[in-house]
Design a protein around this motif. Structure first.
Motif, PDB file in Angstrom:
ATOM      1  N   CYS A   4      43.441  53.221  44.354  1.00  0.00           N
ATOM      2  CA  CYS A   4      42.612  52.206  44.028  1.00  0.00           C
ATOM      3  C   CYS A   4      42.330  51.487  45.473  1.00  0.00           C
ATOM      4  O   CYS A   4      43.341  50.952  46.125  1.00  0.00           O
ATOM      5  CB  CYS A   4      43.121  51.338  42.847  1.00  0.00           C
ATOM      6  SG  CYS A   4      42.315  49.693  42.865  1.00  0.00           S
ATOM      7  N   ALA A   6      41.896  48.364  45.899  1.00  0.00           N
ATOM      8  CA  ALA A   6      42.390  46.984  45.533  1.00  0.00           C
ATOM      9  C   ALA A   6      43.979  47.054  45.429  1.00  0.00           C
ATOM     10  O   ALA A   6      44.807  46.306  45.020  1.00  0.00           O
ATOM     11  CB  ALA A   6      41.862  46.229  44.372  1.00  0.00           C
ATOM     12  N   CYS A  12      47.807  47.211  40.243  1.00  0.00           N
ATOM     13  CA  CYS A  12      46.972  48.348  39.401  1.00  0.00           C
ATOM     14  C   CYS A  12      47.481  48.875  38.174  1.00  0.00           C
ATOM     15  O   CYS A  12      48.741  48.789  37.875  1.00  0.00           O
ATOM     16  CB  CYS A  12      47.094  49.829  40.534  1.00  0.00           C
ATOM     17  SG  CYS A  12      45.922  49.232  42.046  1.00  0.00           S
ATOM     18  N   CYS A  58      41.063  51.402  40.133  1.00  0.00           N
ATOM     19  CA  CYS A  58      41.700  51.535  38.919  1.00  0.00           C
ATOM     20  C   CYS A  58      40.866  50.563  37.773  1.00  0.00           C
ATOM     21  O   CYS A  58      40.200  50.098  38.008  1.00  0.00           O
ATOM     22  CB  CYS A  58      43.325  51.071  39.059  1.00  0.00           C
ATOM     23  SG  CYS A  58      43.386  48.931  38.928  1.00  0.00           S
ATOM     24  N   HIS A  61      41.455  46.764  37.940  1.00  0.00           N
ATOM     25  CA  HIS A  61      40.836  46.062  38.885  1.00  0.00           C
ATOM     26  C   HIS A  61      39.034  46.357  38.557  1.00  0.00           C
ATOM     27  O   HIS A  61      38.531  45.184  39.056  1.00  0.00           O
ATOM     28  CB  HIS A  61      41.072  46.575  40.205  1.00  0.00           C
ATOM     29  CG  HIS A  61      42.493  46.058  40.599  1.00  0.00           C
ATOM     30  ND1 HIS A  61      43.372  46.660  41.239  1.00  0.00           N
ATOM     31  CD2 HIS A  61      42.841  44.962  40.619  1.00  0.00           C
ATOM     32  CE1 HIS A  61      44.487  46.201  41.496  1.00  0.00           C
ATOM     33  NE2 HIS A  61      44.131  44.684  41.036  1.00  0.00           N
TER      34      HIS A  61
END
Ligand code: ZN
Length: 250
Positions: A4, A6, A12, A58, A61
């Motif tokens: 991901c 983020a 995540c 993910c 997020h």
């Protein structure tokens, strides 16, 4: 394994999901012209929104950013409506009309543009942002900006670009092109939507060169003024104001 973008935030969850790079609900026309990547360097390629998906966020997020998709969807709908209204009213100059006021959430639109720039450039051969330390990955700062943990630095953020006289080009396409510095860094992204030009700036200290100086700049982006913290589109027919679009910075 796919990550991901983020994941730098460290929380995540839910596994990685395959996402549309550009939220597909935004566009009634389902195609976008993209230019500037290795696969579309010299001329733009037209691709279907449906076709451009990537494993880049993910589920946790992704769902935390759903409000940005909703706000951008609303903003683009307003921009579409105002272009349509402008063109309709231009055809019947003698007809009386009422002034209409629209408003959009500029703060969320700005974050959505950055999110979409990250979606497009994630896993590419470029560093995303000048502080990124791995190709194809965004800097921690940019991720934190999208999640509202940090603010854009210096003069970075969204610009609305416009031409002398405020002429709105009524072209009916959606376009995206990244700004790539030294074939190494993603420094920004240019979006064109129904003749409205939006630029997301992530250059160090803010962009200080005109687009004319960047190789490959198309006609649309020449001789433009760029406005930061843009406040209002004011559409006129003759001396009368047809409508305004207020950009709300919250
Ligand atoms: Zn995640």
């Amino acid at each position: 394994m796919e990550k991901c973008w983020a994941n730098i935030l460290g929380n995540c969850d839910g596994g990685i999901s395959r996402e549309h790079i550009v939220s597909k609900s935004l566009f009634t026309g389902t195609e976008i012209d993209v230019k500037g990547f290795a696969w579309c360097k010299e001329e733009s390629k037209r691709i279907g929104i449906e076709g451009i998906t990537k494993k880049c966020l993910c589920r946790k997020h992704n769902s935390e950013l759903a409000h940005l998709d909703a706000a951008a969807g609303h903003a683009f709908n307003v921009l579409r409506q105002q272009t349509k209204l402008y063109n309709e009213r231009a055809k019947v100059p003698d007809k009386k009309f009422k002034k209409i006021t629209f408003s959009i959430n500029a703060t969320s639109l700005e974050k959505w543009l950055l999110k979409t720039l990250l979606n497009f450039t994630y896993n590419s051969e470029y560093f995303i942002g000048y502080e990124s330390n791995e190709t194809g990955r965004p800097s921690e700062h940019l991720v934190k900006v999208i999640f509202g943990i940090e603010s854009f630095r210096d003069n970075n953020g969204m610009y609305v670009a416009y031409k002398e006289g405020g002429v709105i080009n009524s072209c009916d396409t959606v376009q995206f092109a990244p700004i790539i510095k030294d074939n190494k860094y993603i420094y920004g992204g240019k979006f064109s939507f129904r003749g409205i030009l939006l630029f997301i700036d992530i250059t160090p200290g803010g962009m200080n060169v005109p687009f004319e100086d960047i190789p490959g700049t198309t006609e649309e982006w020449r001789n433009i003024y760029m406005s930061k913290k843009f406040k209002q589109i004011k559409a006129r027919h003759g001396k009368k104001i047809s409508h305004v679009v207020n950009f709300k910075w919250v």
